[in-house]
Structure formats: C-alpha cells, structure tokens
Design a protein around this motif. Structure first.
Motif, mmCIF file in Angstrom:
data_model
loop_
_atom_site.group_PDB
_atom_site.id
_atom_site.type_symbol
_atom_site.label_atom_id
_atom_site.label_comp_id
_atom_site.label_asym_id
_atom_site.label_seq_id
_atom_site.Cartn_x
_atom_site.Cartn_y
_atom_site.Cartn_z
ATOM 1 N N LYS A 1 0.819 -1.211 0.000
ATOM 2 C CA LYS A 1 0.000 0.000 0.000
ATOM 3 C C LYS A 1 0.856 1.266 0.000
ATOM 4 N N THR A 2 1.966 1.233 0.709
ATOM 5 C CA THR A 2 2.877 2.376 0.653
ATOM 6 C C THR A 2 3.493 2.490 -0.739
ATOM 7 N N LEU B 1 3.401 5.727 -3.140
ATOM 8 C CA LEU B 1 4.612 6.356 -3.670
ATOM 9 C C LEU B 1 4.631 6.321 -5.198
ATOM 10 N N GLY B 2 4.028 5.272 -5.769
ATOM 11 C CA GLY B 2 3.906 5.217 -7.221
ATOM 12 C C GLY B 2 3.039 6.352 -7.746
ATOM 13 N N LEU B 3 1.939 6.636 -7.029
ATOM 14 C CA LEU B 3 1.072 7.746 -7.415
ATOM 15 C C LEU B 3 1.770 9.086 -7.223
ATOM 16 N N ARG C 1 -3.891 3.436 6.817
ATOM 17 C CA ARG C 1 -3.583 4.641 7.584
ATOM 18 C C ARG C 1 -2.073 4.784 7.780
ATOM 19 N N LEU C 2 -1.399 3.664 7.980
ATOM 20 C CA LEU C 2 0.057 3.698 8.102
ATOM 21 C C LEU C 2 0.683 4.117 6.777
ATOM 22 N N ALA C 3 0.144 3.615 5.672
ATOM 23 C CA ALA C 3 0.655 3.995 4.357
ATOM 24 C C ALA C 3 0.472 5.489 4.121
ATOM 25 N N PHE C 4 -0.661 6.020 4.565
ATOM 26 C CA PHE C 4 -0.901 7.467 4.459
ATOM 27 C C PHE C 4 0.114 8.238 5.293
ATOM 28 N N GLY C 5 0.325 7.808 6.533
ATOM 29 C CA GLY C 5 1.268 8.490 7.404
ATOM 30 C C GLY C 5 2.681 8.463 6.852
ATOM 31 N N LEU C 6 3.102 7.314 6.342
ATOM 32 C CA LEU C 6 4.449 7.211 5.784
ATOM 33 C C LEU C 6 4.607 8.090 4.548
ATOM 34 N N THR C 7 3.570 8.127 3.708
ATOM 35 C CA THR C 7 3.623 8.973 2.519
ATOM 36 C C THR C 7 3.757 10.438 2.907
ATOM 37 N N ALA C 8 2.950 10.872 3.882
ATOM 38 C CA ALA C 8 3.000 12.258 4.331
ATOM 39 C C ALA C 8 4.373 12.597 4.915
#
Length: 240
Positions: free
Chosen positions: A41-42, A46-48, A210-217
């Motif tokens: 998911k991360t 990151l691809g997007l 939610r973790l993927a969102f946090g890591l992206t941010a």
C-alpha cells in the motif's frame, strides 16, 4: 518491525518491540497490519506520488493544485475515523503534483538539486526504518513531547516568516547566523522532525492504509525539507 502476527492473536513485541493492547476477539482480516500490506500500500502511494510528480515536472503550475488538494485531503484523512483508500491514494497523487512542480521550479535555478534530494530522502528514510526494524532506535514519551514542541515551533516560525515577507518583503530565512542562512539551520531542524515522524508512524498506527498514508506524508515532508536544505547549500556555494 518484526514478525507478521498470526490470525486471532494480538499484536505484541513480535510486531513492534513494544507492548500493545490485548484483543479479546480475532482481528478482522482487513484490519490486520502485516509487513506485506504496508509495503504494497505504501508502494502504491509512492507510485502515485511519482506519477503526479512526473506530470507536474512538465507543468509546474500544477503545484498549486497539489498544494491545495494535498492540504485538504491531508486534513480529511487525518481526522477521518474510517480510513478511505481512495482518499489516501488521491492525496498521494496531489502530493506528487506539489513535489513535481516544486522540484521543477527549484531545479531550474539549481540544476541537479531535485535528483540529489530524491536520493538523500531514500537514504535517510531507508536507514531510519532499518534501524527501527532492528530495534536500534525507538520513540519515547519524552521524545514525543519534544517532537510536538518542535513541530509547533516550526509551524510558528513558518507563519511569522510568511508574515514578515508580506509586510517587509523579506522572510526570516533571509537572515543569517555567523554567515549561515537561518533558513538552512531551520531546514536541518525540520529534516530531523520529519525523520522522527517516520518512527511515530510505525509506532502509533495499527491499520495498513492509515500507516501507508502516514508514511507517505512523512516522506513528502522529509523530501521537501531536504530539497530546501540542498537549495540553501547550493546558493551558498554559488554565492547567490
């Protein structure tokens, strides 16, 4: 970030190296947090980000759309009780537009800085998460408080800097300490804050999207601050 939890078992020291709440019922399959889920998911996010950055690199004006869209969706995803994968992925795309446009503008004046920032971000994030996975570094309540104070101070500095730029035509970043731009000092401080936020994401989140969102941010924040630091360094060496 250790072994994958087994179905029906609570998360514990095998997952994060810290104690977690005990669940009386098996955790629903869609809510289990596993390394594969986080990586996939991360990776999608990151691809997007990369897609949005590639588009905005050739159309820097899109950074305005990315800035507004990223801010709105960031707040929505942060306060939304039930995470929405679509909103998280849209947020990643908006952040990509922001980064692509910003990088293009900076790279026009300081060629090569954007590529250096990407590489530096990967190195810092990789080393940080590797040390966390091996138990070498951990978040603590005391460090969390310091982080919050630092983050609020950084936000206050940014607001004051924008205010002085609007009133006097010169932001706080233009001042120097012993010949070193204040913006560079603050930028290095912000890099440390963004790096610690990566640790907070892994420590506090228990749901993969939610973790993927946090890591992206956190990675976006880290990249922006590293880009700013490299920009100041380039200006010093070029005597701009």
């Amino acid at each position: 970030y250790g072994q994958q939890a087994q179905y029906g078992q609570p998360y514990g020291e095998a997952d994060y190296g810290v104690a977690a709440p005990t669940y009386s019922e098996p955790i629903p399959a869609g809510e289990r947090l596993t390394m594969n889920d986080v990586l996939v998911k991360t990776g999608i996010n990151l691809g997007l980000v990369a897609v949005g950055a590639a588009v905005a690199w050739n159309a820097p004006v899109l950074l305005l759309l990315g800035m507004v869209g990223g801010l709105v969706l960031g707040l929505v995803n942060s306060f939304k009780k039930k995470v929405s994968p679509v909103l998280v992925m849209t947020y990643a795309l908006m952040e990509g537009l922001l980064l692509g446009g910003l990088s293009a503008v900076v790279d026009m004046r300081y060629p090569g800085v954007a590529v250096q920032a990407v590489l530096a971000t990967l190195v810092v994030a990789g080393v940080t998460l590797a040390l966390f996975a091996n138990g070498k570094i951990r978040t603590t309540p005391k460090l969390n408080k310091i982080f919050m104070i630092g983050a609020l101070s950084y936000l206050g500095y940014g607001l004051v800097s924008m205010l002085t730029a609007g009133i006097f035509g010169s932001s706080l970043n233009s001042f120097s300490i012993g010949g070193i731009p204040l913006g560079l000092v603050v930028g290095l401080f912000a890099v440390a804050l963004a790096t610690y936020s990566l640790l907070l994401d892994f420590t506090t989140e228990r749901e993969s999207w939610r973790l993927a969102f946090g890591l992206t941010a956190s990675l976006v924040w880290l990249y922006v601050e590293i880009l700013r630091v490299l920009m100041y360094l380039a200006s010093i060496f070029r005597n701009d």
